[in-house]
Design an enzyme around this catalytic site. Structure first.
Site: not given
Length: 425
Positions: A117, A293
């Protein structure tokens, strides 16, 4: 070096004349063993590393304390016959010049190690800072740190030292960064504040909480706040991560949106350290029943109607319509208390229909532009793509925009204008 085996599970490596790195041989097919540099710093914690047993796929560097002699490294769980004990090396340099056959030519990727990420993306003084989930000790997920790269054009990236290191609170999971222009948090004006999730396991149960670090040198180095963690879940939910902090002018307050299992939760603060619960959104909305998320929350002006609306980015995994991980979004209103989407609960809108588009978040402090960057992979296969030096990359930067079609609001994405610099004749 002197390698000692005081018992069947523990190995101790005594380094009497340390160099800059201890080069660790890695074999990806092996299970993780525990490795730590013995010391009194919070980052001197146990790391999970796939040390080589039979053959070596590549090396990774473990930085040794500068100016400290001797140094001690401990290993738990590696058989004393493992090839690692023959091939482990001391070195003052670590060569990252070798090019992996599959490494992208112009998409951002680290010089070595695993990346997922994008985190803490912020623009300050003409420089874009891109932090990212990073494992410097292997090419599979684990040992989460924040890596750091910077750019003046969103295309050419300079790589920097680690920004946030795994410590005794746990892994450094995803989050964001903001510019504290007024010094509201008490660390000084124009400090960069990084909000991230600490992740650990206690008695076999996952524990996640939000933490704070600050930088006074334009994002090069960070100091973790002594009062961490600053936010824990009120109901003990185990999936509680990926904070995104934003300013809400009508309330003259800072807000934080955090993923909490299958919903997003809003919190409010006046000092950027103490956070009070406001509301939640998501239960029963969009593609279900997937894990929420990496949220984002920002305003866009509709190009069709001229109206300003709020956009919530929800990265979800697994179970998307086209397989695995994906980025979903909702358009609606926010009054400082609740987010109300325009769409019915069963409607799911996708930001990108490619399988390699996940964890997209946007840069802070970019003015009228809303610039996002995703991670180019999918949790269905992220750990097994055929790389041998660096695994993971970011998508090209894109400017997000809002438009209306047939009475419905949609978010679109244009390749950022900086991408034109890559074009040839």
């Amino acid at each position: 070096m002197e390698i000692l085996h005081p018992n069947d599970t523990l190995t101790r490596i005594e380094i009497n004349s340390p160099q800059r790195y201890l080069l660790l041989p890695i074999e990806e097919s092996q299970p993780e063993v525990q490795v730590r540099l013995v010391g009194d710093r919070p980052e001197d914690t146990w790391l999970d590393i796939r040390l080589a047993v039979d053959s070596i796929d590549y090396y990774v560097p473990l930085a040794l304390p500068e100016g400290k002699s001797p140094a001690t490294v401990e290993i738990i769980g590696l058989d004393r016959t493992a090839i690692s004990y023959e091939k482990i090396q001391l070195a003052d340099t670590f060569d990252t010049s070798a090019k992996d056959y599959y490494r992208p030519a112009y998409h951002h990727s680290p010089t070595y190690g695993w990346m997922n990420d994008p985190n803490g993306m912020i623009y300050k003084d003409g420089v874009y800072h891109l932090y990212y989930q990073y494992n410097p000790y292997g090419l599979k997920w684990g040992n989460m740190y924040w890596g750091h790269s910077s750019s003046r054009d969103l295309i050419h990236w300079e790589h920097h030292d680690l920004a946030l290191a795994r410590d005794t609170l746990g892994h450094i999971f995803s989050g964001n960064a903001i510019l504290d222009k007024q010094g509201t948090a008490g660390f000084g004006k124009d400090a960069i504040l990084a909000y991230y999730t600490a992740h650990n396991t206690h008695a076999g149960k996952q524990w996640q909480a939000q933490c704070l670090a600050y930088s006074l040198d334009n994002g090069k180095t960070f100091t973790k706040y002594a009062g961490n963690p600053i936010l824990t879940p009120f109901d003990g939910v185990s999936d509680f991560r990926d904070p995104k902090v934003f300013w809400y002018a009508p309330e003259k307050s800072w807000y934080m949106i955090v993923s909490a299992d299958k919903e997003m939760r809003f919190y409010r603060s006046q000092d950027l350290k103490k956070w009070d619960y406001v509301s939640a959104f998501g239960e029963g909305y969009g593609a279900r029943p997937n894990q929420f998320e990496c949220p984002d929350f920002f305003q866009l002006t509709d190009e069709t109607t001229g109206k300003e609306k709020w956009v919530m980015i929800v990265n979800i995994n697994p179970g998307c319509a086209f397989g695995g991980s994906a980025t979903e979004y909702f358009v609606g209103t926010f009054d400082g208390k609740e987010f109300v989407p325009e769409t019915a609960p069963e409607i799911a809108h996708w930001l990108d229909f490619g399988k390699d588009h996940y964890a997209l978040v946007t840069f802070h402090n970019t003015g009228a532009r809303t610039i996002g960057i995703p991670w180019v992979s999918n949790w269905q296969y992220a750990n097994v793509t055929p790389f041998k030096q660096t695994r993971g990359m970011n998508g090209l930067p894109r400017d997000l925009f809002l438009f209306t079609k047939d009475g419905t609001s949609y978010v679109g994405a244009h390749p950022s204008k900086e991408v034109e610099a890559l074009r040839k004749e």
